[in-house]
Structures are given as C-alpha cells and as structure tokens.
Design a protein around this motif. Sequence first.
Motif, mmCIF file in Angstrom:
data_model
loop_
_atom_site.group_PDB
_atom_site.id
_atom_site.type_symbol
_atom_site.label_atom_id
_atom_site.label_comp_id
_atom_site.label_asym_id
_atom_site.label_seq_id
_atom_site.Cartn_x
_atom_site.Cartn_y
_atom_site.Cartn_z
ATOM 1 N N ARG A 21 0.837 -1.193 0.000
ATOM 2 C CA ARG A 21 0.000 0.000 0.000
ATOM 3 C C ARG A 21 0.877 1.249 0.000
ATOM 4 N NH1 ARG A 21 -4.644 -2.436 4.089
ATOM 5 N NH2 ARG A 21 -3.019 -3.906 4.654
ATOM 6 N N ALA A 58 -6.251 -6.420 0.432
ATOM 7 C CA ALA A 58 -5.066 -5.554 0.521
ATOM 8 C C ALA A 58 -3.916 -6.281 1.204
ATOM 9 C CB ALA A 58 -5.414 -4.274 1.276
ATOM 10 N N GLN A 114 -4.446 -0.445 -5.881
ATOM 11 C CA GLN A 114 -3.316 -0.762 -4.999
ATOM 12 C C GLN A 114 -2.164 -1.344 -5.816
ATOM 13 O OE1 GLN A 114 -4.235 -2.909 -1.376
ATOM 14 N NE2 GLN A 114 -2.192 -3.818 -1.260
#
Length: 718
Positions: free
Chosen positions: A248, A277, A308
């Motif tokens: 990230r 994520a 992302q």
Amino acid sequence: MISFDDKLQPLLGKKTADALETGLGLTTVGDLLRHYPRRYDERGKLTDIRSLEIDEHVTVQAEVRKCVKRQMKARRGQMTEAVITDGTSELHLVFFGKVAFVAEQELLPGTRALFAGKVGRYRQNLQLVHPAFEILTPEQDGSSFLQAFLPVYPASQHINTWNIANCVKQLLEIWDGVPEDPLPAGFREEHGLIGLEDALRSIHRPESWAQITVAQQRLKWDEALAVQLTLAQRRKASTARPAPSCARKSGGILDAFDARLPFTLTKGQVEVGEQIATDLESVVPMNRLLQGEVGSGKTMVALRAMLQAVDAGRQSAMLAPTEVLAAQHARSLTEMLGDLAQAGQLGGAEDATRVTLLTGSMNTAQRRQALLDIVTGEAGIVVGTHAIIQEKVEFHSLGLVVVDEQHRFGVEQRAALSARGERENPHVLVMTATPIPRTVAMTVYGDLEVSALRELPGGRSPIKTSVVPVREKPTWLDRAFARVREEVAAGHQAYFVCPRIGDEEPAKSDDEDKRPALSVIDVATTLAQGPLRGLRIEILHGRMPPDEKDAVMRAFAANQVQVLVATTVIEVGVNVPNATVMAIMDADRFGVSQLHQLRGRVGRGSAPGLCLLVTEMPEMTATMERLRAVESTLDGFELAQLDLELRREGDILGAAQSGRRSALKMLSLLRDEDIIADARVAAQQFVDADPDLEKHPGLAGMVATLLTEERAEFLEKA
C-alpha cells in the motif's frame, strides 16, 4: 483376475455392454461398480407418485388399479391404458402396438410392478408413455428382485434399472475384488471406514439399512478425498512461484480515489477490501473468490484492489466473459475514476493511470494502440475477454488478475493468465454474483480463499417478484404486458428474457403436447405486432456480431430502446438503472440461481424493480415450488441453498448440462459438509508430507480413477 479397467463386453455380452455404453457411458468394470443406486425401494413399499417431476426419467414401484384396451380414435389400431397407484395418487400409462397386448395380459388389477419411463402430462394427469415394466413376483427365479431391498439405479431409455441391477449381480459373482485398498489401513481405522471391496458389494447388494449407511460413508470419503487431494495439489502448485508484493502506498492513486468517493463503503466492502489488501502485500500468490449479491459492490472492491497494484508500479487485468460486459466494465471503471483514468491527457490527475479495453472484435488500429499501451505499462488497468491471454499480448508488469463470473470462465484460461509472468505469478481475484453455499465453495472452489459481501449498498431499490401462472390465470399475462406499458409510459424501460434465440431448431421433446421454448425472435415479433405495438423494441443475443450487440446495449443504456428482448446474455454485468421491469418467459426453464441473477438487472436505480416469472407450469409441482421460492425471497444465499437442495444427484457439478458424468456420485454437498471439511484437512496433510503422493500410490490411483484431468478441469469450471 478381473480388474476395474476390464471392459464389460467380454463379461456381459455385446448387446448389454452396448446398452450400458450408449445409455450411461459405462464401459469398464469400474464404471459399472461405481454406478451406484440412486435410492433403494423396500420390497412392497410403493413410490410416492406426487413427488414425480415432469420430464424426469423415473422408476416407480406401484400397484395396478385398472387396465383397459380400446380402439384409437385418430388412427387405426388399438391402445392400452392403465392406471397405477401408490395408494393416494395415480399415474396413467399408455401403450401402443404389440406392447399394448402384452400390457393388457400382464397388468391385471392388484398386480405390483416396477415401471420406468419419462414423466409427461396429458389432460392434467401425470402420464408415462410406453413405459418399460417388470412384474414383482416371488416366482422370479434368480432375480435380484428377490432381495428385500430393490436398488434403483440412474437409468436411461436404453437400459432400465432392473437390467442394470442384474448386470451388477452378474459382475459381482465373478469379480475378484480389490487387490489393495487405496486408503491406508491406519487412515481407515482412524476414520472408522470399511474396506473398498466390502463397500462396493454392500452398496449394490445390501441386507440392511445399516449396511447401506456404512458403505455410503466409505464411498463418500473416496470422492471427497479425491477432490480435496486434487485441490490441495493445486494450492501447493500455485504457491511454487512467488507473486509480486503490491504494498500500500500513502498518497497514491488509491488514496486519491477514496478521498473522492461520494458515498461511504459498506462494512463488508471495508472488511473484504482489507483482506485483499493484505493478500496483495504478500509474495504468496492471492487466490481469492469474492462472492456477493448483484449490486453488493464487488466491482468497487475489485477497483480498489487494482489501484493498490497500480500504486505498486504493477498492472491489473480484468477478464469478463463477454465483449458486451468487458466494454461495459471499461466504461464503468473509466467513469468511476474520472480524471484519475486520464494519464497523459490534458486535464488528467497527477497520479492518473489509464484504462484500456482489449477485445477480439477491435479493428487493427485500435488493437495496435491497446497492445502498445499494455506492453509499455501506460495502461495500469486492462479490461477484456479471453483476447487478453493470447500469446501476442505482453504485459509490462502484471500484478493482479480479476476474473469476473468464474462459472463462465475455463480453468485453462485462468491458468494461462496466472502464468503470464516469467518468474512471478500474479495475484488472482475471482468474482461471482451467484451466491455459493459453503459446501459448494469447499468442493468446487477448494483452491481459493472465499470472501462474501452479504449487504447491499444504500440507495438500492427493492425488487418485487411475481409468478404469472398463465395456465391457471391466462388473463394475468395481459396484465403483465399492461404493467410493462405503464413502466415505459413513466419513462422507464423493460427486459423480456427468453430461453432460446429462435434461429435454431428447437430441441425435440418426447412429449408431443409440449411446445418448444419461447424464443427471442418470436417473442419480439409478437410484442411488436400486439401488446407492445408502438414501443421501440430491440433484440440481443449471443450470436449477434459484437459491434451490433454493443450498439444495442448503448442504445438501451441511452433510453433510445424501450424494450429489450434478450437471452441470458444480459444475465451478468449489464447495468441500466432506468430499467425497472423484467418479464422472464418460460421461467420454469431456468435454474433458481439464474432467475435470481437475471432479476438483479432491475431495481438498480431510484425506482423500484418488478420481475415477472411467466410460466405454464401447473401448481403443486416441484418446478412451481421453485418459482414460488424465488418469488418469496431476495436473499441469494438462501436461494443458493434451496437450489442445492433441489438439484438431482450428481448435477451440482454441471454434469447433466455438459454431457459428462459427474465425479461426485455418492457425495452430497448438502448433507456431507462434515466429510468434505474433514477430507480437506486430511488431503492437505497428505500433500504437505508427500506433494506428488509418491508414497501413497493407492491415493494417487484413486484420484486418477475418480477425478480424471478432464473432470478436474470441469470441476473447477462448474
């Protein structure tokens, strides 16, 4: 020594072997011994006639109430009509030709027999035309019907259940048994399982219900373990090469996108987004299935994951099952991103990327530009059909693959895209709008981690579903057409969905009274000339050229078309918020999950949606119960469970639709969740200790026998 691989013809004779192969695809000893009874009838216990389903091939144990021969009115000759009963309900039989004389002689009132045939309907009565029958008498010398338990096998018009039972009996008398049990003795003892030979003999020739239960338990374990071993090996293989770590990035394109969102993400979107994520940050390739209701916001979750990957300097690819859906995804993603999708363009945001569409129908110039954007990395997000995975397409740095609607996408295609990196496997996110019960997810998607979005975002309008039973209430169809006109008059739009296109030969039915399924072409013509005359009507189906399909969808999205008559090509991904009503013609010809998926095309805007399930099926049939269930609830997960309950044995993996036999003949995904879960743990332990099962040749052979590579691929496609 007779083994599983021996052919049936030398053992049973050519005529019988041909019937088994033609009717059921059974060619070897192993095939026949693993063709298990569908159920067991206790001798003298009659079949519940009310539970029979139209068009189903059945075997019924019943008593003859009456049998009469009469002259035919429409043509020369005689026919015999009989009525059989289970004590409460009746089933009518009709015989013609020479068989009519035999039936009259043998089917005397009070006689009990087995009857096999396809269930039809004539003048409101359930009927079997020309059924095969076998009289149940104690004098049948050497017959398998002298048993207390009568095994009822999946049969066909080429061979009946009692013929199959006698074939199995013959085979078991000369079969030498299993040289070595594929399950290790310690494992069998740990799980309380009997040997394979005992299980196979007991399943076909049981002496008690307890014996049947013990045999079924062992054979269910064989199937569950074969499937889970295959999936465990795939999980291990998928992690053999690392994935690119997509960390990230603070202040990147994802943060910029989140800051502009005009709404708050649902709790489910936040939780699932966090799971994905975290997966993307790892070097272990993500293989995650994201399931959620139509409109639950899966695309938003996928887009945030793709951003992302873009933040980490990687590309994302989104695969759609059709060009219509791919084009719509590309437009939707571009609109959602706004200036964040305008990299290199005047007015583009600082952290912008580019969304590129690639499909097989593009012209040469469009395709050349798309390929250039992909290979240079200018396109951070690539959307397309299977054209994306062709050899000519080179990615600059592929980090994430999003597959929309897994059930329409083959394992070979997914594997080809996953392997595009030379030294790395991209992360894979699979999305489906078809809710999946946990047992199916464990079995069919056992190599994927599963996430679910259960709640719908705020602002979604309610959808009312109504069954239109035109057989009992024909005037309701006129009211349905009137409702469509009312919606169009209010500025809204409508879908009509039909089972077939209409330019092909309709499938032939054994029931002469049963008409072919309604078609797009015929329904569109009827509507335009009759109840919807004057409205702007267009058709859409899968065999239209891609540019025509896209033009129709664009016109419908722009409200230039008021009524769209289509096949299930509109089932997934089509998003026209102004469409408020859908009439599904011959709704009984669609499955529960498909009906739920289709009605999700309406109610996507501020106005409430209406879905009309038009059917000629009579009340009190299992098919009508299915439609009533869809009418009663909007909970897709509840309907998916119901769909699983309603499916016939073996159909859950799609074998009936594909023409291939399912590998799962004994295992029930509905009732055997505990076995499936335990088998998954056991399979993982075996594969962790012995990845190629070299130390367990019996297990490796069981996997190969029960789950050939073809079946394994089909299992994952289902």
